[in-house]
Design an enzyme around this catalytic site. Structure first.
Site, PDB file in Angstrom:
ATOM      1  N   SER A 152      -9.348   2.017   3.257  1.00 24.46           N
ATOM      2  CA  SER A 152      -8.528   2.736   2.296  1.00 24.46           C
ATOM      3  C   SER A 152      -7.504   1.876   1.575  1.00 24.46           C
ATOM      4  O   SER A 152      -6.895   2.321   0.605  1.00 24.46           O
ATOM      5  CB  SER A 152      -7.816   3.889   3.006  1.00 24.46           C
ATOM      6  OG  SER A 152      -6.933   3.413   4.009  1.00 24.46           O
TER       7      SER A 152
ATOM      8  N   GLY B  54      -6.326   1.742   9.903  1.00 21.37           N
ATOM      9  CA  GLY B  54      -6.547   2.763  10.926  1.00 21.37           C
ATOM     10  C   GLY B  54      -7.987   2.831  11.390  1.00 21.37           C
ATOM     11  O   GLY B  54      -8.277   3.366  12.455  1.00 21.37           O
ATOM     12  N   GLY B  55      -8.888   2.286  10.566  1.00 20.49           N
ATOM     13  CA  GLY B  55     -10.305   2.260  10.924  1.00 20.49           C
ATOM     14  C   GLY B  55     -11.018   1.184  10.126  1.00 20.49           C
ATOM     15  O   GLY B  55     -12.069   1.427   9.545  1.00 20.49           O
ATOM     16  N   GLY B  56     -10.407   0.003  10.082  1.00 18.90           N
ATOM     17  CA  GLY B  56     -10.930  -1.081   9.255  1.00 18.90           C
ATOM     18  C   GLY B  56     -10.391  -1.046   7.845  1.00 18.90           C
ATOM     19  O   GLY B  56     -10.908  -1.729   6.960  1.00 18.90           O
ATOM     20  N   SER B  57      -9.332  -0.268   7.603  1.00 19.46           N
ATOM     21  CA  SER B  57      -8.862  -0.015   6.250  1.00 19.46           C
ATOM     22  C   SER B  57      -8.241  -1.215   5.558  1.00 19.46           C
ATOM     23  O   SER B  57      -8.040  -1.197   4.349  1.00 19.46           O
ATOM     24  CB  SER B  57      -7.843   1.135   6.248  1.00 19.46           C
ATOM     25  OG  SER B  57      -8.467   2.345   6.594  1.00 19.46           O
TER      26      SER B  57
ATOM     27  N   LYS C  99       0.838  -1.191   0.000  1.00 18.31           N
ATOM     28  CA  LYS C  99       0.000   0.000   0.000  1.00 18.31           C
ATOM     29  C   LYS C  99       0.875   1.244   0.000  1.00 18.31           C
ATOM     30  O   LYS C  99       1.899   1.294   0.683  1.00 18.31           O
ATOM     31  CB  LYS C  99      -0.901   0.005   1.238  1.00 18.31           C
ATOM     32  CG  LYS C  99      -1.872   1.188   1.315  1.00 18.31           C
ATOM     33  CD  LYS C  99      -2.693   1.120   2.597  1.00 18.31           C
ATOM     34  CE  LYS C  99      -3.708   2.251   2.684  1.00 18.31           C
ATOM     35  NZ  LYS C  99      -4.490   2.213   3.941  1.00 18.31           N
TER      36      LYS C  99
END
Length: 607
Positions: free
Chosen positions: A285, A306-309, A209
């Protein structure tokens, strides 16, 4: 704005909250009040938000209408703030595991894993009546060792497939370098010819990524400018560890700009399309990393969660997504966009592939505090079926807060686990789910703004995508009180989850509240604001990041349109081995019904 101030929620002390199935705690559905906006409308909205006169008023109204004021900003919370999600090491009693020694190298840790895997999974990897075959790390290694093919031949097939995917406007990659890929592949091929591959990962293609440093590429974070102010000078620690195992890095995958969204729509580098349906989103993301694994271009890829990314795009694209305990992996070389919630994660074709990469990039790190020096347990996947007395905690109202197809599919998966392994589901209450989502949003937004502040002051905002500008404007509105109350909520949730884990091994949920939704043309160049779908996508992901808990998602079926559905296991701190066991067991029950994506490249196909 004080005249319009909302009354804040008064939280009862955490210790007084009933977490049992008979709890009177009410479940609050996400009350998102924001229409989908894209194209010209999103540009107009940005102009309003960035207006010195109207912008603050609009942001205030948005926060009030979406209950940020009531549930966080003006809330009355007794617990003190908790500013990190790290956990002191605890020796979790896990079944059927082996302990890996601290001093082993990444390649040696990978070899330890090989002794924990079943002799062969080839008979269970696909339906015998289907032509679909998803190749694993071991499949590539076997093909190289036997001489059926070489890393160089596979790299050339990859480059042809990557070009074809670009022609299809799949937007998998931000950057890849053919010359560097062929160089790595040639070196790996020579090692196999000498009979001296470094590990089973030698010659295996891995995508990264574009939020993680990997030479020779710049690290853009999905932007057109960040790499100019933060040059990439070395490999990230996780990349360095995989490189030492002989992995071939095939480029930087696409992502939602700054990680500030859940769709994978990027106006600068193209919107990553879902390989199961190219007219649907891939999730974000870590959109490109999930999509390249789904499409067969790599058996494994790295993302940042960071939030389910990692887990959201994994579920939407039908692959495995694995986020270990906070502190288990090094953040060195990862863009510091959110310090207390983000960390590297793994996207993989199968659970065993996720385990192999996990072993390579885990291990004690010199920068860790003594309290975080952890033992590394590896699951003995040869004996998963003998694991007994697993208790899966399920909060019914939360579990069911998804589409009926996802709910029914995930319920059926739990029934299969009980039928085949005897693992029981126990009813619990997980309080304040929506409150935790909003507290996490404030936390990740505040940390992102603080991290980027030195650059944003000098930046021409015309270089930032429209939807990212909206995110940054809202992020920048959070006050110190917002942030402190969010951390008080973090403390409460730490307490709740710790108590639940005293009676259960894991918490089980769907991975997302919706499956991959349509990618509309009006969003391709402007991005889109779709907070309703966004809230549904993150609904089950937050605890993994906000509380630093290990989590994994595995595909358990499809909706009527053929889009994948994921089931998520949330574990106790440091219980990665148990999560991998459960995911492996779930995968074994479902993998025979897995379907070939619409876009798929068979890099080991015999000519």
């Amino acid at each position: 704005m004080g005249l319009f101030r909302s009354a804040g929620k008064v939280y009862k002390p955490a210790a007084d909250v009933n977490l049992g199935p008979d709890s009177k705690e009410s479940y609050l559905h996400a009350n998102v009040k924001a229409p989908r906006v894209a194209g010209l409308l999103v540009k107009i909205f940005v102009w309003i938000l960035e207006s010195r006169i109207f912008g603050p008023m609009v942001v205030y109204i948005l926060k009030k209408d979406n209950l940020i004021h009531k549930l966080v900003s003006f809330a009355v919370i007794q617990e003190p703030p908790l500013f990190t999600n790290t956990h002191n090491w605890e020796d979790i009693a896990e079944q059927n595991v082996t302990l890996v020694k601290h001093e082993l190298s990444p390649a040696e840790r990978v070899q330890e894993v090989m002794d924990c895997l079943p002799p062969s999974l080839e008979s269970t990897l696909s339906d015998p009546d289907s032509s679909f075959k998803r190749w694993t790390v071991r499949d590539f290694s076997r093909a190289y060792r036997s001489g059926e093919t070489t890393p160089l031949a596979v790299a050339k097939r990859f480059l042809a497939a990557a070009k074809e995917s670009t022609d299809l406007q799949m937007a998998f990659f931000i950057n890849y370098n053919a010359r560097d890929i062929l160089r790595q592949a040639q070196e790996s091929t020579l090692r196999y010819k000498r009979g001296a591959p470094i590990s089973v990962m030698d010659g295996v293609l891995v995508a990264i990524k574009d939020e993680i440093d990997c030479l020779p590429y710049p690290t853009t974070g999905g932007t057109k400018w960040l790499h100019k102010v933060r040059p990439c000078t070395d490999d990230a620690r996780c990349v360095e560890q995989l490189r030492s195992c002989g992995a071939i890095f095939v480029g930087k995958t696409n992502m939602h700009e700054l990680g500030a969204g859940t769709s994978g729509i990027n106006p600068h580098y193209g919107s990553t399309r879902n390989p199961y349906d190219i007219n649907r989103v891939s999730g974000g993301s870590s959109s490109g990393s999930a999509a390249v694994v789904c499409a067969g271009l790599c058996p494994v890829a790295l993302g940042v969660d960071g939030g389910g990314s990692v887990r959201m795009p994994a579920a939407l694209c039908g692959v495995v997504g694995f986020k270990p305990t906070s502190g288990r992996l090094s953040n060195s070389g990862v863009l510091p966009l959110n310090w207390t919630v983000g960390m590297p994660g793994i996207l993989a074709a199968t659970v065993e592939d996720a385990l192999i990469v996990y072993a390579a990039i885990s291990g004690n790190l010199p920068s860790q505090r003594a309290s975080l020096q952890t033992e590394l347990n590896i699951p003995l996947l040869t004996s998963t079926q003998s694991i007994t007395n697993i208790k899966l905690a399920k909060y019914g109202e939360w579990f069911n807060d998804c589409t009926s197809e996802i709910r029914d599919c995930c319920d059926q998966a739990l029934h299969m686990l009980y039928k085949h392994y005897g693992w029981k589901t126990v009813a619990v209450t997980v309080p304040d789910i929506e409150e935790m989502r909003l507290a996490h949003y404030i936390t990740i937004g505040s940390e992102c703004t603080a991290s980027l502040a030195p650059h944003l002051k000098k930046l021409n905002f015309g270089e930032i995508g429209w939807d990212a500008r909206v995110a940054l404007r809202v992020y920048g509105s959070f006050s110190s009180k917002d942030y402190l109350n969010a951390q008080r909520i973090r403390n409460r949730q730490m307490y709740f989850h710790k108590k639940i884990f005293e009676t259960a091994d894991v918490i089980v949920t769907p991975t997302t509240g919706v499956t991959a939704y349509p990618l509309l043309s009006d969003a391709l160049t402007s991005g889109e604001l779709d907070y309703i779908n966004g809230a549904a996508l993150v609904r089950f992901s937050i605890a993994g990041n906000f509380l630093g808990l290990p989590t994994i998602t595995v595909k358990v079926g499809y909706d009527r349109g053929g889009m994948p559905i994921g089931l998520q296991f949330i574990g106790k701190p440091w219980s990665e081995a148990t999560l991998l066991h459960l995911a492996f067991a779930m995968e074994a029950l479902c993998i025979g019904s897995y379907k070939k994506p619409q876009v798929f490249y068979d890099l080991l196909k015999k000519e």
